[in-house]
Design a protein around this motif. Structure first.
Motif, mmCIF file in Angstrom:
data_model
loop_
_atom_site.group_PDB
_atom_site.id
_atom_site.type_symbol
_atom_site.label_atom_id
_atom_site.label_comp_id
_atom_site.label_asym_id
_atom_site.label_seq_id
_atom_site.Cartn_x
_atom_site.Cartn_y
_atom_site.Cartn_z
ATOM 1 N N ALA A 164 36.501 72.738 -12.692
ATOM 2 C CA ALA A 164 37.046 72.766 -14.168
ATOM 3 C C ALA A 164 38.569 72.391 -13.826
ATOM 4 O O ALA A 164 39.301 72.455 -12.556
ATOM 5 C CB ALA A 164 37.140 74.042 -14.572
ATOM 6 N N GLN A 214 41.306 73.658 -18.199
ATOM 7 C CA GLN A 214 40.104 74.190 -18.607
ATOM 8 C C GLN A 214 39.885 75.682 -17.930
ATOM 9 O O GLN A 214 39.515 76.799 -18.399
ATOM 10 C CB GLN A 214 39.081 73.500 -18.108
ATOM 11 C CG GLN A 214 38.744 72.194 -18.814
ATOM 12 C CD GLN A 214 37.851 71.314 -18.157
ATOM 13 O OE1 GLN A 214 37.532 71.367 -16.951
ATOM 14 N NE2 GLN A 214 37.170 70.306 -18.919
ATOM 15 N N ARG A 250 42.128 78.009 -20.133
ATOM 16 C CA ARG A 250 41.594 78.220 -21.457
ATOM 17 C C ARG A 250 40.220 79.174 -21.504
ATOM 18 O O ARG A 250 40.094 80.016 -22.240
ATOM 19 C CB ARG A 250 41.166 76.968 -22.121
ATOM 20 C CG ARG A 250 40.495 76.997 -23.619
ATOM 21 C CD ARG A 250 40.304 75.728 -24.132
ATOM 22 N NE ARG A 250 39.474 75.687 -25.417
ATOM 23 C CZ ARG A 250 39.014 74.755 -25.952
ATOM 24 N NH1 ARG A 250 39.229 73.464 -25.652
ATOM 25 N NH2 ARG A 250 38.441 74.636 -27.174
ATOM 26 N N TRP A 251 39.365 78.765 -20.275
ATOM 27 C CA TRP A 251 38.234 79.444 -20.397
ATOM 28 C C TRP A 251 38.039 80.588 -19.320
ATOM 29 O O TRP A 251 37.290 81.616 -19.258
ATOM 30 C CB TRP A 251 36.963 78.666 -20.307
ATOM 31 C CG TRP A 251 36.653 77.766 -21.506
ATOM 32 C CD1 TRP A 251 36.283 78.617 -22.728
ATOM 33 C CD2 TRP A 251 36.996 76.448 -21.971
ATOM 34 N NE1 TRP A 251 36.066 77.519 -23.877
ATOM 35 C CE2 TRP A 251 36.538 76.385 -23.308
ATOM 36 C CE3 TRP A 251 37.449 75.380 -21.456
ATOM 37 C CZ2 TRP A 251 36.470 75.012 -23.929
ATOM 38 C CZ3 TRP A 251 37.415 74.191 -21.845
ATOM 39 C CH2 TRP A 251 37.044 74.132 -23.331
ATOM 40 N N LEU A 302 31.935 71.746 -21.717
ATOM 41 C CA LEU A 302 32.506 73.137 -22.203
ATOM 42 C C LEU A 302 32.518 73.369 -23.626
ATOM 43 O O LEU A 302 33.221 72.280 -24.247
ATOM 44 C CB LEU A 302 33.795 73.413 -21.438
ATOM 45 C CG LEU A 302 33.656 73.519 -20.008
ATOM 46 C CD1 LEU A 302 34.918 73.311 -19.291
ATOM 47 C CD2 LEU A 302 33.153 74.926 -19.539
ATOM 48 N N ASP A 357 36.875 68.119 -22.777
ATOM 49 C CA ASP A 357 36.001 69.265 -22.547
ATOM 50 C C ASP A 357 34.909 68.923 -21.689
ATOM 51 O O ASP A 357 34.179 69.813 -21.495
ATOM 52 C CB ASP A 357 35.485 69.982 -23.901
ATOM 53 C CG ASP A 357 36.712 70.471 -24.398
ATOM 54 O OD1 ASP A 357 37.811 70.887 -24.040
ATOM 55 O OD2 ASP A 357 36.702 70.818 -25.564
ATOM 56 N N LEU A 384 33.216 68.991 -18.164
ATOM 57 C CA LEU A 384 33.421 69.734 -16.915
ATOM 58 C C LEU A 384 33.135 68.868 -15.834
ATOM 59 O O LEU A 384 32.258 68.250 -15.628
ATOM 60 C CB LEU A 384 32.510 71.026 -16.965
ATOM 61 C CG LEU A 384 32.567 71.765 -15.571
ATOM 62 C CD1 LEU A 384 33.963 72.252 -15.417
ATOM 63 C CD2 LEU A 384 31.683 72.908 -15.654
#
Length: 390
Positions: free
Chosen positions: A108, A112, A115-116, A189, A228, A230
């Motif tokens: 990532a 990213q 965020r995740w 993602l 988004d 990946l």
């Protein structure tokens, strides 16, 4: 390979063992379970207990807040966590999140991860990995991937259907595998509340150890920004290998803990239960089963540690992880099956934890590739290697 464990790892092993015994096993009878596994409320309590014990998400990097465990260290700690079916949930090392965390750390972008990944490492969110599809889509053969991703300006439109998606119900985000217009595969993602994503149903299953169970997901022209994606477009199958080889092995680690617990219960019973004038364990038939259990447990542990060591040396370990997955899933299943037999009536009732372990473990021979597919893959590589020596 050196089998000595450092003092630091031994301390972490023992601390994990105490945590599971004192903080996790007492919650196995907690009412906050549904038909699929621990509820979100129970998961959050377990997470907080692990956080307080300094054991939360130990496989994540130290920069992300984890302990940065090596693969061999994971083998030691994950086995201890697996001694309870709630242990992996407590430590945030359960499937599919454990494998997703590993993949996200490797692939990532920084944005990213922020965020995740970071909220997931902190135990505040859950994820799912959406690859398996109903027929004629991808199952054990990922090349049959049917979910499509079509470019639309700066976005992609994802359309398809996935099933057996562990943790889908209640997941905060998903890693979705889709086929591109040129036939390659890409991972995307997405937040699970994005328009066009629908949980059709949760599937009834033999196992009951995963928060969120196993779901059927529909993706109906889900719009996902190119930001988004990946990793890189078209490299989905390559990234799947980054995830799957270690994830196969961590399954083995956790289930080894469960099988060891079943063996401990059966051993105590064989020592205490009298039959025909002596303890059950003094009868040759039962004694042989205990010995066979010990051999299967140790064989499994050695396969796990060896493959983990190879991964720590930077090797891919695909062949070895397939071998370990088959050996461990079958040896540990035999172990738990013998425990049921030794316990007799108690083995087929909830009087002990063994019945629950037995029911949960059967799927292990299917998850992350059934034994037959791994054997087939290994056979191809064995033949190819022999051709190179001819």
């Amino acid at each position: 390979m050196n089998f000595d464990l450092s003092p630091e790892l031994l301390e972490l092993r023992d601390r994990t063992r105490r945590f599971i015994a004192e903080q996790v096993i007492p919650l196995e009878s907690d009412a906050r379970h549904d038909s699929h596994g621990p509820s979100e409320a129970l998961r959050r309590e377990l997470i907080e207990r692990a956080r307080a014990a300094g054991l939360l998400t130990p496989h994540a990097s130290t920069s992300m807040g984890g302990l940065g465990l090596s693969h061999v260290a994971k083998a030691v700690v994950f086995e201890e966590a697996g001694y309870s079916w709630l242990g992996p949930t407590a430590l945030n090392i359960h499937a599919p999140d454990e494998g997703n965390i590993h993949l996200m750390e490797a692939v990532a972008s920084e944005a990213q991860k922020a965020r995740w990944l970071r909220p997931q490492v902190e135990g505040r969110t859950r994820s799912c990995f959406a690859m398996t599809e109903p027929s004629p889509g991808a199952g054990a053969d990922p090349s049959m991937l049917a979910t499509t991703a079509v470019r639309d300006g700066d976005d992609y439109l994802i359309t398809g259907r996935k099933w057996f998606i562990t943790g889908a119900s209640g997941a905060d985000y998903a890693i979705v595998m889709a086929r591109m217009e040129d036939g390659t595969a890409t991972m995307f993602l997405t937040d699970m509340n994005r328009e066009g994503i629908r949980l059709e149903r949760s599937m009834e299953a033999m196992d009951r150890c995963f928060t969120g169970g196993h779901g059927v997901l529909a993706f109906e022209r889900v719009r996902i920004p190119a930001s988004d994606v990946l990793g890189e477009v078209g490299k989905g199958f390559r990234y799947a290998q980054v995830r799957l080889a270690p994830a196969r092995l961590t399954h083995c680690m956790r289930w080894l803990g469960q099988a060891r617990r079943a063996h401990d219960i059966a051993t105590a019973y064989a020592r205490e239960r009298q039959a025909f004038g002596k303890p059950l364990g003094a009868h040759e038939g039962v004694g042989f089963m205990l010995a066979d259990n010990d051999m299967d447990l140790q064989t499994s542990r050695l396969h796990i540690w060896h493959t983990a060591w190879l991964l720590d040396q930077g090797q891919r370990g695909n062949f070895e992880s397939s071998r370990a997955k088959v050996v461990c899933s079958e040896a540990l299943w035999r172990t738990v099956d013998r425990c049921v037999q030794m316990l007799g009536g108690q083995g087929v009732t909830a009087e002990t934890a063994v019945m629950r372990i037995f029911m949960d473990m059967r799927a292990f021979r299917i998850y992350d590739g059934p034994s037959e597919v791994h054997r087939w893959s290994m056979a191809r590589k064995i033949v190819e290697a022999s051709e190179g020596k001819a």
